[in-house]
Design an enzyme around this catalytic site. Sequence first.
Site, PDB file in Angstrom:
ATOM      1  N   CYS A 108      -1.036  -4.132 -17.606  1.00 29.83           N
ATOM      2  CA  CYS A 108      -1.175  -5.550 -17.257  1.00 29.83           C
ATOM      3  C   CYS A 108      -0.374  -5.870 -15.991  1.00 29.83           C
ATOM      4  O   CYS A 108      -0.712  -5.400 -14.930  1.00 29.83           O
ATOM      5  CB  CYS A 108      -0.782  -6.411 -18.457  1.00 29.83           C
ATOM      6  SG  CYS A 108      -1.386  -8.092 -18.332  1.00 29.83           S
ATOM      7  N   GLU A 117       0.238  -1.145 -26.237  1.00 29.43           N
ATOM      8  CA  GLU A 117       1.438  -1.345 -27.075  1.00 29.43           C
ATOM      9  C   GLU A 117       1.225  -2.441 -28.106  1.00 29.43           C
ATOM     10  O   GLU A 117       1.978  -2.534 -29.070  1.00 29.43           O
ATOM     11  CB  GLU A 117       2.658  -1.636 -26.186  1.00 29.43           C
ATOM     12  CG  GLU A 117       2.783  -3.063 -25.646  1.00 29.43           C
ATOM     13  CD  GLU A 117       1.875  -3.357 -24.454  1.00 29.43           C
ATOM     14  OE1 GLU A 117       1.013  -2.523 -24.121  1.00 29.43           O
ATOM     15  OE2 GLU A 117       2.037  -4.452 -23.860  1.00 29.43           O
ATOM     16  N   HIS A 168      -3.574  -3.975 -23.392  1.00 30.22           N
ATOM     17  CA  HIS A 168      -2.218  -3.666 -23.864  1.00 30.22           C
ATOM     18  C   HIS A 168      -2.222  -2.669 -25.019  1.00 30.22           C
ATOM     19  O   HIS A 168      -2.288  -3.082 -26.183  1.00 30.22           O
ATOM     20  CB  HIS A 168      -1.550  -4.960 -24.358  1.00 30.22           C
ATOM     21  CG  HIS A 168      -1.185  -5.910 -23.267  1.00 30.22           C
ATOM     22  ND1 HIS A 168       0.046  -5.882 -22.651  1.00 30.22           N
ATOM     23  CD2 HIS A 168      -1.876  -6.910 -22.683  1.00 30.22           C
ATOM     24  CE1 HIS A 168       0.106  -6.835 -21.729  1.00 30.22           C
ATOM     25  NE2 HIS A 168      -1.052  -7.470 -21.720  1.00 30.22           N
TER      26      HIS A 168
END
Lengths: 87, 232
Positions: B87, B206, B204
């Site tokens: 990002c 994560e 993302h």
Amino acid sequence: MNKYFVKVEVKLKPLVLDPQGKAVSSALNNLGYDEVTSTRIGKLIELNIEGDSEEKVKEAVTEMCNKLLANTVIEDFSIHITEEINA
Amino acid sequence: MPKFGVIVFPGSNCDYDCYNALKNILSYDCEYVWHEEQDLTDFDCVVIPGGFSYGDYLRTGSIARFSPVMESVRSFAEKGKPVIGICNGFQILVESGILPGAFLKNNSLKFVCKWTHLTIENTSTPFTCSIKPGEVLKIPVAHGEGNFFIEDHSLESLISGSQIVFRYCNENGESAPSSNPNGSVHNIAGICNPSGNVIGMMPHPERSCEDIIGGTDGRLIFESVFSWIESR
């Protein structure tokens, strides 16, 4: 040392779509300004600079634009310099 | 054991998410790296997390690229070591010229926060080597300026050099305009440098490492690079 007032205009390159400009354009049309056929939105950056000459200031600001103020992948910039005369 | 470094800029806000995924969920060795640090010799992989570094002032990522740590990231990458920008981390890599292209506002002009599906276009990078070709990953995006732009001739060289790593698609793996959340050219969600060791992606991973928050496909990215480092 002279004092200069510098305006840097940063605009999206003509080939790059500007969704923000497009939205503003249709908002203006919706307000009845049918004569507006397109809108492009850019940035205006104002700098106060000290320097020996207009050429040197222009050289420095061009470097600043290439390094930080503009992203030349998507943006063009133009530099307008005026010398400030002390009162 | 491979050691991961998560870079923290003023304004990063996914740094803890990355740390949590790597350290607590996957049990990898992981440390934060403040953006003023310059020594990355302890690390085997660098993660540039998402957020709003320097408030996104001027352009996303444009100020963070001048943080002292970024010169070290550049030489870390030049040594062939794996770097991933997620990002805002992707935006910083693009601004620094480590990856090509630029970012524009989403064509909807809205901040988009939702699950997306991705096709894997290149499974030979350190971050995708454990993923099967043709697999569709479900990983969320959250950004206002994820509209990837690159000039036509550079797009052609991205395609011919297999530098497109992820593309937005639907659940069935079909890349349609309707599955593009931001207007990115060619539905691009992630790219790599010519040698493949530097990856930037808007989604993302994560945030998709635990079933309790909706999915675990993001683990594949980190597990890939972990086994890639271990195999060296």
